[in-house]
Write an enzyme that holds these catalytic residues in place. Structure first.
Site, short mmCIF file in Angstrom:
data_model
loop_
_atom_site.label_atom_id
_atom_site.label_comp_id
_atom_site.label_asym_id
_atom_site.label_seq_id
_atom_site.Cartn_x
_atom_site.Cartn_y
_atom_site.Cartn_z
N GLY A 71 0.84 -1.20 0.00
CA GLY A 71 0.00 0.00 0.00
C GLY A 71 0.88 1.25 0.00
O GLY A 71 2.08 1.17 -0.27
N ALA A 83 0.93 9.67 2.58
CA ALA A 83 1.22 9.09 1.26
C ALA A 83 -0.06 8.51 0.67
O ALA A 83 -0.95 8.09 1.40
CB ALA A 83 2.26 7.98 1.39
N ASN A 120 -12.69 9.58 11.71
CA ASN A 120 -12.91 8.61 10.63
C ASN A 120 -14.35 8.10 10.48
O ASN A 120 -14.89 8.14 9.37
CB ASN A 120 -11.93 7.44 10.79
N LYS A 123 -3.36 8.26 18.86
CA LYS A 123 -3.73 8.36 17.44
C LYS A 123 -5.11 7.74 17.23
O LYS A 123 -5.93 8.26 16.47
CB LYS A 123 -2.67 7.66 16.58
O1 KPL Z 1 -5.30 9.53 10.11
C1 KPL Z 1 -6.29 9.92 9.55
C2 KPL Z 1 -6.92 9.01 8.58
O2 KPL Z 1 -7.34 9.46 7.52
O3 KPL Z 1 -6.97 7.82 8.88
C3 KPL Z 1 -6.86 11.26 9.87
C4 KPL Z 1 -6.20 11.83 11.09
C5 KPL Z 1 -8.34 11.15 10.09
C6 KPL Z 1 -6.56 12.26 8.78
O4 KPL Z 1 -7.26 12.05 7.62
#
Ligand code: KPL
Length: 306
Positions: free
Chosen positions: A10, A127, A191, A183
Site C-alpha cells: 500500500g 502518502a 474517521n 492516534k
Molecule cells: O489519520 C487519519 C486518517 O485518515 O486515517 C486522519 C487523522 C483522520 C486524517 O485524515
C-alpha cells in the site's frame, strides 16, 4: 547489507520501500508482484523512478531467501495477522516484526502470539497511491517506534536510525502504547463520521457535525482516562482531547480520511481496530459508549451492503 521485507504494498509500504532501497536490501511482498519500475513523487513534487523488488510470498519461498533483518507489516489493521501467516513457513520465529497499522488491534494480538520481537510504528508521514506503479509522498511527518513491553529498545533505536537515514524522520520511544492510543482517539473522532457522511475532514467543523464530534470525544476522553492514556499536549481531560481533534481536523481539512476512502472503494473499514478497542475498553471499565457503539453499528450495516 540488512534485508527489510515489506509485507503489504500500500501507500506506506511503497513509501518505505522507495526510501529504504538506496540504503538496505528491500523486498516488497504482496498478493501479486508489482511492476519493477516504480515512481515516487516527493513532497516537493519531484518524480523519481526506482526499481523495487516485488514478489509474492510463494516466489520468495521458492528463492530460499536471505533471512530478513526486519519484516514490516504495512497492511490494513484487520489483514495483518493473515498477511503474517503467509510468511510463517519462510521466516524464523525470531524474526523482528514492525507493525505499521492504525488502531490497537493488530499490535496486542501479534505481540502476544509472535515469539520474536514485535515493534510498533506510528507515523504521520502522508502518502497515497496513484496506481500500480506510483506513490505520492504527500507530506513529511514523523515516525515513532517502540514495543509494547519495552523489551526491545536497542532494536527500536536501530530501526529509527535506519528510517531517519532513509529520509523518514523517526524516534525510538518507550511509550508507544500511549502514542498508539492517542492516534486511535483522534481517528475515532474523525474517521467514522466522515466515512458515514461521505465528507472531507474539514466539513466536521460545520454546524451539522460539531455536536457529534463533541459527543464522540466525550466518550473517548473517559475511556482514555480509564486506560491511563495521557491527554495530549500536557492538557486536561476532555478539553485537551477536543482541542487536539479540532487541530487535526483543521490541518487535514481537505483530506479524504482513510475510512472514507475504504467506504468509497467498498472495502472493509478499520472500525474493528479503531472503534473495537474503545468499545471493548468501555465495557471492561463499565463506561457508557452509546455514541461509539452507534457509529460501529452504522458502519457494520454499511459494510454489509458492499
Ligand atoms: O489519520 C487519519 C486518517 O485518515 O486515517 C486522519 C487523522 C483522520 C486524517 O485524515
Amino acid at each position: 547489507m540488512h534485508t527489510h521485507w515489506i509485507l503489504g504494498p500500500g501507500a506506506i509500504g511503497r513509501l518505505l520501500a522507495h526510501s529504504l532501497t538506496p540504503f538496505v536490501d528491500v523486498a516488497v511482498i504482496g498478493r501479486r508482484a508489482l511492476p519493477a519500475r516504480q515512481l515516487l513523487t516527493t513532497p516537493e513534487g519531484e518524480v523519481h523512478a526506482q526499481h523495487l523488488t516485488s514478489l509474492t510470498a510463494e516466489q520468495l519461498a521458492a528463492d530460499a531467501p536471505v533471512p530478513p533483518a526486519f519484516v514490516h507489516i504495512t497492511t490494513k489493521a484487520m489483514a495483518a495477522e493473515t498477511a503474517l501467516e503467509s510468511l510463517i513457513s519462510i521466516i524464523a520465529p525470531s524474526t523482528p516484526l514492525v507493525l505499521w497499522q492504525n488502531g490497537f488491534y493488530a499490535q496486542p494480538l501479534i505481540t502476544q502470539t509472535w515469539p520474536g520481537p514485535v515493534l510498533c510504528a506510528t507515523t504521520t508521514e502522508g502518502a497515497y497511491l496513484t496506481g500500480d506503479d506510483g506513490v505520492v509522498h504527500a507530506g513529511r511527518g514523523h515516525t515513532y517506534v517502540g514495543d509494547l513491553n519495552n523489551q526491545h529498545s536497542k532494536l527500536a533505536e536501530t530501526l529509527a536510525k535506519t528510517l531517519t537515514q532513509a529520509g523518514l524522520a523517526a524516534t525510538a520511544v518507550d511509550d508507544i502504547r500511549q502514542r498508539l492510543w492517542q492516534k486511535l482517539a483522534v481517528n475515532a473522532a474523525i474517521n467514522p463520521l466522515v466515512a458515514l457522511h461521505g465528507v472531507r475532514n474539514g466539513e466536521l467543523r460545520g454546524d451539522g457535525f460539531v455536536n457529534q464530534v463533541v459527543a464522540v470525544v466525550k466518550e473517548v476522553a473517559s475511556i482514555m482516562l480509564a486506560e491511563s492514556i495521557q491527554p495530549p499536549n500536557n492538557g486536561q481531560g476532555e478539553e485537551a482531547w477536543l482541542a487536539l481533534v479540532w487541530q487535526v481536523i483543521e490541518s487535514t481539512a481537505n483530506n479524504k480520511a482513510s475510512m472514507l476512502q475504504d467506504v468509497e472503494a467498498k472495502r472493509p473499514t478499520e472500525r474493528g481496530a479503531i472503534l473495537g478497542p474503545l468499545i471493548e475498553s468501555a465495557e471492561r471499565h463499565g463506561l457508557g459508549c452509546e455514541v461509539l457503539q452507534g457509529l460501529d453499528d452504522e458502519l457494520a450495516v454499511l459494510e454489509a451492503s458492499f
